[in-house]
Design a protein around this motif. Structure first.
Motif, mmCIF file in Angstrom:
data_model
loop_
_atom_site.group_PDB
_atom_site.id
_atom_site.type_symbol
_atom_site.label_atom_id
_atom_site.label_comp_id
_atom_site.label_asym_id
_atom_site.label_seq_id
_atom_site.Cartn_x
_atom_site.Cartn_y
_atom_site.Cartn_z
ATOM 1 N N ILE A 1 -10.933 32.703 106.764
ATOM 2 C CA ILE A 1 -9.997 33.413 107.621
ATOM 3 C C ILE A 1 -10.649 34.667 108.210
ATOM 4 O O ILE A 1 -10.423 35.014 109.360
ATOM 5 N N GLU A 2 -11.473 35.338 107.448
ATOM 6 C CA GLU A 2 -12.115 36.571 107.896
ATOM 7 C C GLU A 2 -13.502 36.272 108.467
ATOM 8 O O GLU A 2 -14.202 35.412 107.962
ATOM 9 N N PRO A 3 -13.927 36.989 109.513
ATOM 10 C CA PRO A 3 -15.290 36.806 110.021
ATOM 11 C C PRO A 3 -16.301 37.279 108.974
ATOM 12 O O PRO A 3 -16.010 38.164 108.179
ATOM 13 N N PHE A 4 -17.466 36.670 108.974
ATOM 14 C CA PHE A 4 -18.507 37.012 108.006
ATOM 15 C C PHE A 4 -19.591 37.817 108.703
ATOM 16 O O PHE A 4 -20.172 37.380 109.676
ATOM 17 N N PHE A 5 -19.833 39.009 108.205
ATOM 18 C CA PHE A 5 -20.879 39.876 108.739
ATOM 19 C C PHE A 5 -21.804 40.275 107.606
ATOM 20 O O PHE A 5 -21.372 40.508 106.489
ATOM 21 N N ILE A 6 -23.091 40.371 107.897
ATOM 22 C CA ILE A 6 -24.064 40.819 106.915
ATOM 23 C C ILE A 6 -24.142 42.339 107.021
ATOM 24 O O ILE A 6 -24.754 42.876 107.937
ATOM 25 N N THR A 7 -23.505 43.010 106.100
ATOM 26 C CA THR A 7 -23.585 44.468 106.047
ATOM 27 C C THR A 7 -24.802 44.854 105.223
ATOM 28 O O THR A 7 -25.433 44.007 104.588
ATOM 29 N N GLU A 8 -25.128 46.132 105.196
ATOM 30 C CA GLU A 8 -26.255 46.584 104.382
ATOM 31 C C GLU A 8 -26.003 46.283 102.906
ATOM 32 O O GLU A 8 -26.930 45.931 102.171
ATOM 33 N N GLU A 9 -24.750 46.410 102.477
ATOM 34 C CA GLU A 9 -24.410 46.136 101.083
ATOM 35 C C GLU A 9 -24.600 44.652 100.759
ATOM 36 O O GLU A 9 -25.192 44.304 99.733
ATOM 37 N N ILE A 10 -24.146 43.788 101.631
ATOM 38 C CA ILE A 10 -24.314 42.343 101.420
ATOM 39 C C ILE A 10 -25.789 41.973 101.486
ATOM 40 O O ILE A 10 -26.271 41.165 100.687
ATOM 41 N N GLU A 11 -26.518 42.572 102.429
ATOM 42 C CA GLU A 11 -27.954 42.314 102.525
ATOM 43 C C GLU A 11 -28.649 42.663 101.212
ATOM 44 O O GLU A 11 -29.476 41.901 100.706
ATOM 45 N N ALA A 12 -28.312 43.817 100.629
ATOM 46 C CA ALA A 12 -28.918 44.242 99.366
ATOM 47 C C ALA A 12 -28.591 43.260 98.248
ATOM 48 O O ALA A 12 -29.455 42.929 97.422
ATOM 49 N N GLU A 13 -27.342 42.772 98.209
ATOM 50 C CA GLU A 13 -26.959 41.793 97.193
ATOM 51 C C GLU A 13 -27.718 40.483 97.366
ATOM 52 O O GLU A 13 -28.159 39.879 96.378
ATOM 53 N N LEU A 14 -27.883 40.041 98.610
ATOM 54 C CA LEU A 14 -28.617 38.799 98.869
ATOM 55 C C LEU A 14 -30.086 38.935 98.464
ATOM 56 O O LEU A 14 -30.662 38.027 97.862
ATOM 57 N N ILE A 15 -30.686 40.078 98.809
ATOM 58 C CA ILE A 15 -32.087 40.314 98.442
ATOM 59 C C ILE A 15 -32.237 40.354 96.930
ATOM 60 O O ILE A 15 -33.160 39.755 96.369
ATOM 61 N N ALA A 16 -31.303 41.022 96.232
ATOM 62 C CA ALA A 16 -31.347 41.098 94.769
ATOM 63 C C ALA A 16 -31.190 39.711 94.140
ATOM 64 O O ALA A 16 -31.756 39.434 93.082
ATOM 65 N N ALA A 17 -30.459 38.822 94.823
ATOM 66 C CA ALA A 17 -30.264 37.463 94.315
ATOM 67 C C ALA A 17 -31.426 36.543 94.675
ATOM 68 O O ALA A 17 -31.438 35.374 94.287
ATOM 69 N N GLY A 18 -32.398 37.057 95.429
ATOM 70 C CA GLY A 18 -33.578 36.273 95.749
ATOM 71 C C GLY A 18 -33.574 35.654 97.134
ATOM 72 O O GLY A 18 -34.476 34.890 97.476
ATOM 73 N N TYR A 19 -32.568 35.940 97.924
ATOM 74 C CA TYR A 19 -32.526 35.396 99.281
ATOM 75 C C TYR A 19 -33.333 36.276 100.222
ATOM 76 O O TYR A 19 -33.377 37.486 100.078
#
Length: 74
Positions: A7-25
């Motif tokens: 329902i909500e648009p998905f945007f890569i924020t700095e916080e999400i980017e940091a979480e993805l990088i920490a998860a290995g993405y």
């Protein structure tokens, strides 16, 4: 990280980017995505409406290519 909600648009924020990088993405922007200012694209000058530089650009492009611009308002 919150699960994706359709329902909500998905945007890569700095916080999400940091979480993805920490998860290995790897966070890499697509090479085809670009942004530009209207001045760079159409030579817009302060005081002009958007249609004025766009029409001018289309006229110059049509003259250079031998094509005529099509569409309403041109």
């Amino acid at each position: 990280m919150k699960p994706y909600n359709e329902i909500e648009p998905f945007f890569i924020t700095e916080e999400i980017e940091a979480e993805l990088i920490a998860a290995g993405y790897a966070f890499v922007l697509p090479g085809h995505a670009r942004t530009a200012r209207i001045r760079e694209l159409f030579g817009w000058q302060p005081g002009e409406t958007l249609s004025e530089p766009v029409s001018r650009h289309l006229m110059m492009a049509g003259t250079a290519s031998g094509c005529e611009p099509r569409g309403e308002g041109l």
